[in-house]
Motif scaffolding. Structure first.
Motif, PDB file in Angstrom:
ATOM      1  N   GLN A 118     122.796  18.104   5.037  1.00  8.99           N
ATOM      2  CA  GLN A 118     122.251  18.745   6.199  1.00  8.99           C
ATOM      3  C   GLN A 118     121.999  20.223   5.946  1.00  8.99           C
ATOM      4  N   SER A 138     116.756   9.536   7.354  1.00 10.44           N
ATOM      5  CA  SER A 138     116.168   9.276   6.035  1.00 10.44           C
ATOM      6  C   SER A 138     114.802   9.929   5.893  1.00 10.44           C
ATOM      7  N   THR A 197     115.421  13.909   5.759  1.00 11.75           N
ATOM      8  CA  THR A 197     116.228  14.497   4.684  1.00 11.75           C
ATOM      9  C   THR A 197     116.201  13.722   3.376  1.00 11.75           C
ATOM     10  N   TRP A 222     118.086  11.197   2.923  1.00  9.57           N
ATOM     11  CA  TRP A 222     119.420  10.607   2.779  1.00  9.57           C
ATOM     12  C   TRP A 222     119.364   9.090   2.883  1.00  9.57           C
TER      13      TRP A 222
END
Length: 98
Positions: A1, A64, A67, A69
């Motif tokens: 983050q 997702s 970022t 992720w």
């Protein structure tokens, strides 16, 4: 983050295993039995109750996309790490583990 603070600041995300890293309660019970080497007796209840959730899988789409992720840790690793942590902190957890 922290590497995407401009994208995530003030946002709310669902973050979890998604379809790729999901487990059923039966699978989770089996994992726990294998890790702890304890047999867990669970009685089946055939009727569906009002509060029963048939299926829950976290949708990571938003986090997702913003970022990149993705979940990487398997349920086996997660449960093994939790078991190890409980074992290491057994003394301080004694009151709630009895």
């Amino acid at each position: 983050q922290i590497h995407n603070i401009d994208k995530v600041n003030g946002e709310t995300f669902n973050v979890g295993g998604s379809n790729e890293v999901s487990v059923s309660l039966l699978e989770l019970t089996n994992l726990c039995e294998n890790i702890t080497r304890n047999k867990i007796q669970i009685d089946r209840i055939s009727e569906t109750r009002a509060a029963d959730i048939k299926l829950y899988v976290t949708d990571n789409t938003k986090v997702s996309k913003l970022t990149g992720w993705q979940p990487e840790i398997t349920p086996q690793v997660i449960m093994s790490e939790i078991h190890e942590w409980i074992h290491k902190n057994e003394k301080s957890l004694e009151a709630i583990l009895k």
